[in-house]
Design an enzyme around this catalytic site. Structure first.
Site, PDB file in Angstrom:
ATOM      1  N   TYR A 194     -13.327   3.401 -15.031  1.00  0.00           N
ATOM      2  CA  TYR A 194     -13.031   2.677 -13.924  1.00  0.00           C
ATOM      3  C   TYR A 194     -14.079   1.125 -14.381  1.00  0.00           C
ATOM      4  O   TYR A 194     -13.521   0.287 -14.256  1.00  0.00           O
ATOM      5  CB  TYR A 194     -13.828   3.141 -12.693  1.00  0.00           C
ATOM      6  CG  TYR A 194     -13.877   2.093 -11.533  1.00  0.00           C
ATOM      7  CD1 TYR A 194     -12.920   1.734 -10.606  1.00  0.00           C
ATOM      8  CD2 TYR A 194     -15.332   1.559 -11.149  1.00  0.00           C
ATOM      9  CE1 TYR A 194     -13.279   0.911  -9.717  1.00  0.00           C
ATOM     10  CE2 TYR A 194     -15.296   0.684 -10.063  1.00  0.00           C
ATOM     11  CZ  TYR A 194     -14.477   0.418  -9.439  1.00  0.00           C
ATOM     12  OH  TYR A 194     -14.571  -0.584  -8.385  1.00  0.00           O
ATOM     13  N   THR A 225     -17.487   0.617   3.198  1.00  0.00           N
ATOM     14  CA  THR A 225     -16.214   0.824   3.717  1.00  0.00           C
ATOM     15  C   THR A 225     -16.046   2.406   4.252  1.00  0.00           C
ATOM     16  O   THR A 225     -17.011   3.054   3.838  1.00  0.00           O
ATOM     17  CB  THR A 225     -15.030   0.843   2.615  1.00  0.00           C
ATOM     18  OG1 THR A 225     -15.413   1.757   1.709  1.00  0.00           O
ATOM     19  CG2 THR A 225     -14.809  -0.623   2.043  1.00  0.00           C
ATOM     20  N   ASP A 260       0.665  -1.147  -0.073  1.00  0.00           N
ATOM     21  CA  ASP A 260      -0.036  -0.028  -0.058  1.00  0.00           C
ATOM     22  C   ASP A 260       0.953   1.172   0.011  1.00  0.00           C
ATOM     23  O   ASP A 260       2.146   0.893   0.106  1.00  0.00           O
ATOM     24  CB  ASP A 260      -0.986  -0.021   1.095  1.00  0.00           C
ATOM     25  CG  ASP A 260      -2.274   0.701   0.949  1.00  0.00           C
ATOM     26  OD1 ASP A 260      -2.337   1.769   0.564  1.00  0.00           O
ATOM     27  OD2 ASP A 260      -3.415   0.120   1.155  1.00  0.00           O
TER      28      ASP A 260
END
Length: 262
Positions: free
Chosen positions: A169, A204, A50
């Site tokens: 996307y 999330t 990450d």
């Protein structure tokens, strides 16, 4: 949801994942964070990539405090392919093998057709599609040497609905399904399985912070058969199954987890 390390007996334990080496991209937050945590609870050896150093450190500390195998964090900009390849080399040198790759990293920032430029197109494809291919390429030799492997690519139901205001996307997420299918056939003779996961609307922190208004939540629940939000841990449990020997003959598939949206 249960706390890190808590074993309520409600969910599956996979003995085949014990001590397996697992690489997770985008593992510091969101679905990726839940995936890293879930594999740690299975006593797997986890390396995650990450660029979010602070959340990554908090995740490592939380898992360590729970008495679980401590995951290794690698700072890596996945759009920098040379860096990606170097980090994968470091992981292989350190762990000696890789049994599971979870291509989780992505970015669903909203964008209109009119505002897309050649540069923004390339950036969106780089983080959502290109890096998945090169992560797979980097781990194939080790998986072939071991004679097995499970690769799990994160797609989305966005291309199947289809979602609007994210055209590039959506293109990338659709391409992941095609890439998964062809690689499953190319790598199957080496006993390497390739599947993808297609989540729906997952609750999330990023979604809550940026887009989940009460109006949008109402639209989601109206579209779903189950009238509740999906949480990251539920996606992680599907990933665990696809990584484990319990799914030993499952490959070339796109697994939808969307509470019945499509």
């Amino acid at each position: 949801m249960e706390k890190t390390g808590e074993n309520t007996g409600r969910y599956a334990i996979y003995p085949s994942l014990h001590d397996k080496v697992v690489i997770v991209t985008g593992g510091a937050s969101g679905i990726g964070e839940a995936i890293v945590e879930a594999f740690a609870q299975q006593r797997a050896r986890v390396a995650f990539l990450d660029v979010q150093d602070a959340p990554a450190a908090e995740l490592v500390q939380r898992i360590e405090s729970a008495g679980l195998p401590v995951p290794a964090y690698y700072h890596c900009d996945l759009t920098d392919i040379a860096s990606l390849q170097a980090v994968c080399g470091q992981i292989l040198n350190s762990f000696g093998a890789v049994d599971v790759l979870v291509n989780n990293a992505g970015n669903d920032t909203r964008h209109s057709i009119e505002e897309v430029t050649a540069e923004s197109w390339d950036r969106t494809m780089a983080i959502n599609l290109k890096q998945q291919f090169f992560m797979i390429q980097a781990v194939i030799p080790a998986m072939k040497k071991a004679g097995h492997g499970s690769i799990i690519n994160m797609s989305s139901i966005a291309w199947a609905i289809p979602s609007t205001n994210v055209p590039v996307y959506v293109g990338a997420k659709a391409a992941i399904v095609g890439m998964t299918r062809t690689l499953a056939h190319e790598l199957g003779s080496s006993n390497i399985r390739v599947n993808c996961v297609m989540p729906g609307a997952v609750l999330t922190e990023r979604q809550k912070r940026l887009w989940l208004t009460e109006e949008y939540k109402a639209e989601i629940l109206a579209a779903q058969a189950l009238k509740r939000m999906i949480v990251p841990e539920e996606v992680a449990r599907l990933v665990l199954f696809l990584a484990s020997d319990d799914s030993a003959t499952i490959t070339n598939q796109s697994h939808v987890i969307d509470a019945g949206w499509i």
